[in-house]
Design a protein around this motif. Sequence first.
Motif, mmCIF file in Angstrom:
data_model
loop_
_atom_site.group_PDB
_atom_site.id
_atom_site.type_symbol
_atom_site.label_atom_id
_atom_site.label_comp_id
_atom_site.label_asym_id
_atom_site.label_seq_id
_atom_site.Cartn_x
_atom_site.Cartn_y
_atom_site.Cartn_z
ATOM 1 N N UNK A 71 0.811 -1.217 0.000
ATOM 2 C CA UNK A 71 0.000 0.000 0.000
ATOM 3 C C UNK A 71 0.839 1.259 0.000
ATOM 4 N N UNK A 72 1.790 1.335 0.910
ATOM 5 C CA UNK A 72 2.594 2.545 1.049
ATOM 6 C C UNK A 72 3.458 2.839 -0.158
ATOM 7 N N UNK A 73 4.111 1.820 -0.675
ATOM 8 C CA UNK A 73 5.054 2.047 -1.775
ATOM 9 C C UNK A 73 4.341 2.330 -3.103
ATOM 10 N N UNK A 74 3.273 1.629 -3.366
ATOM 11 C CA UNK A 74 2.530 1.882 -4.611
ATOM 12 C C UNK A 74 1.879 3.261 -4.552
ATOM 13 N N UNK A 75 1.327 3.616 -3.403
ATOM 14 C CA UNK A 75 0.729 4.937 -3.241
ATOM 15 C C UNK A 75 1.747 6.055 -3.401
ATOM 16 N N UNK A 76 2.929 5.880 -2.808
ATOM 17 C CA UNK A 76 3.978 6.895 -2.921
ATOM 18 C C UNK A 76 4.435 7.044 -4.370
ATOM 19 N N UNK A 77 4.569 5.914 -5.065
ATOM 20 C CA UNK A 77 4.990 5.963 -6.465
ATOM 21 C C UNK A 77 3.978 6.725 -7.316
ATOM 22 N N UNK A 78 2.718 6.364 -7.189
ATOM 23 C CA UNK A 78 1.705 7.010 -8.020
ATOM 24 C C UNK A 78 1.516 8.478 -7.644
ATOM 25 N N UNK A 79 1.657 8.812 -6.365
ATOM 26 C CA UNK A 79 1.581 10.220 -5.943
ATOM 27 C C UNK A 79 2.704 11.029 -6.583
ATOM 28 N N UNK A 80 3.918 10.501 -6.539
ATOM 29 C CA UNK A 80 5.051 11.197 -7.144
ATOM 30 C C UNK A 80 4.933 11.305 -8.649
ATOM 31 N N UNK A 81 4.487 10.223 -9.277
ATOM 32 C CA UNK A 81 4.346 10.220 -10.730
ATOM 33 C C UNK A 81 3.300 11.239 -11.192
ATOM 34 N N UNK A 82 2.126 11.217 -10.576
ATOM 35 C CA UNK A 82 1.069 12.143 -11.000
ATOM 36 C C UNK A 82 1.431 13.591 -10.688
ATOM 37 N N UNK A 83 2.133 13.828 -9.569
ATOM 38 C CA UNK A 83 2.547 15.206 -9.271
ATOM 39 C C UNK A 83 3.561 15.689 -10.306
ATOM 40 N N UNK A 84 4.515 14.831 -10.660
ATOM 41 C CA UNK A 84 5.514 15.212 -11.662
ATOM 42 C C UNK A 84 4.854 15.430 -13.028
ATOM 43 N N UNK A 85 3.891 14.602 -13.352
ATOM 44 C CA UNK A 85 3.232 14.664 -14.665
ATOM 45 C C UNK A 85 2.357 15.909 -14.813
ATOM 46 N N UNK A 86 1.586 16.246 -13.780
ATOM 47 C CA UNK A 86 0.619 17.339 -13.888
ATOM 48 C C UNK A 86 0.997 18.589 -13.099
ATOM 49 N N UNK A 87 1.908 18.489 -12.142
ATOM 50 C CA UNK A 87 2.373 19.654 -11.403
ATOM 51 C C UNK A 87 1.383 20.260 -10.422
ATOM 52 N N UNK A 88 0.337 19.545 -10.081
ATOM 53 C CA UNK A 88 -0.671 20.037 -9.135
ATOM 54 C C UNK A 88 -0.637 19.169 -7.882
ATOM 55 N N UNK A 89 -0.736 19.831 -6.743
ATOM 56 C CA UNK A 89 -0.648 19.109 -5.472
ATOM 57 C C UNK A 89 -1.784 18.111 -5.295
ATOM 58 N N UNK A 90 -2.968 18.464 -5.754
ATOM 59 C CA UNK A 90 -4.089 17.546 -5.568
ATOM 60 C C UNK A 90 -3.928 16.280 -6.409
ATOM 61 N N UNK A 91 -3.134 16.340 -7.483
ATOM 62 C CA UNK A 91 -2.872 15.116 -8.242
ATOM 63 C C UNK A 91 -2.001 14.150 -7.432
ATOM 64 N N UNK A 92 -1.127 14.685 -6.586
ATOM 65 C CA UNK A 92 -0.347 13.811 -5.704
ATOM 66 C C UNK A 92 -1.280 13.101 -4.731
ATOM 67 N N UNK A 93 -2.266 13.818 -4.203
ATOM 68 C CA UNK A 93 -3.227 13.201 -3.285
ATOM 69 C C UNK A 93 -4.082 12.163 -4.002
#
Length: 164
Positions: free
Chosen positions: A77-99
């Motif tokens: 749970x923790x590692x997959x969530x952290x990966x996708x949070x980082x990926x979506x934040x890098x991709x879209x640049x919006x904080x809510x995408x990390x969430x």
Amino acid sequence: MNRTRMLTTMALLVAIGTLGAQFIWFPAGIAKAYPVQHAVNVLAAVMLGTGPAVMIAFIIGLLRNMLGLGSLLAFPGGMIGAFLAGYLYRRFGKKYFAAIGEVIGTGIFGALFAVPFAKIIMGTSFGAFFFIPPFLVSSLTGAGLALFIVSRVKSEQLMSVKND
């Protein structure tokens, strides 16, 4: 960001995630919900990026298991969530995408990965729908907490941590 500052920030987030697990948790089926872990994942993704966020999630999960504060389900749970949070934040640049990445990564993908993980390693056999509700509740709570924190911090301050 220089290496010393990044490692110090990572160590601080690991300490917050590990200590927060001791004080803020609630039972959710066979798993325990640790919203501070999810908040740390989002903060790490926004402040440091995908790689460090995944490393922080792994170290927190490892420490929690060594200290008897969590289960082996902390890893998928923790590692997959952290990966996708980082990926979506890098991709879209919006904080809510990390969430959103944290919630989808932990609440959906992490829960689905937990089924064979729990069967093979923990010897328990539960269906996917057994893990999804508690994982979603925990990740939604933590992602909401992280969004509250990052919304109170100016973007320039976050970027100065990331770009120093």
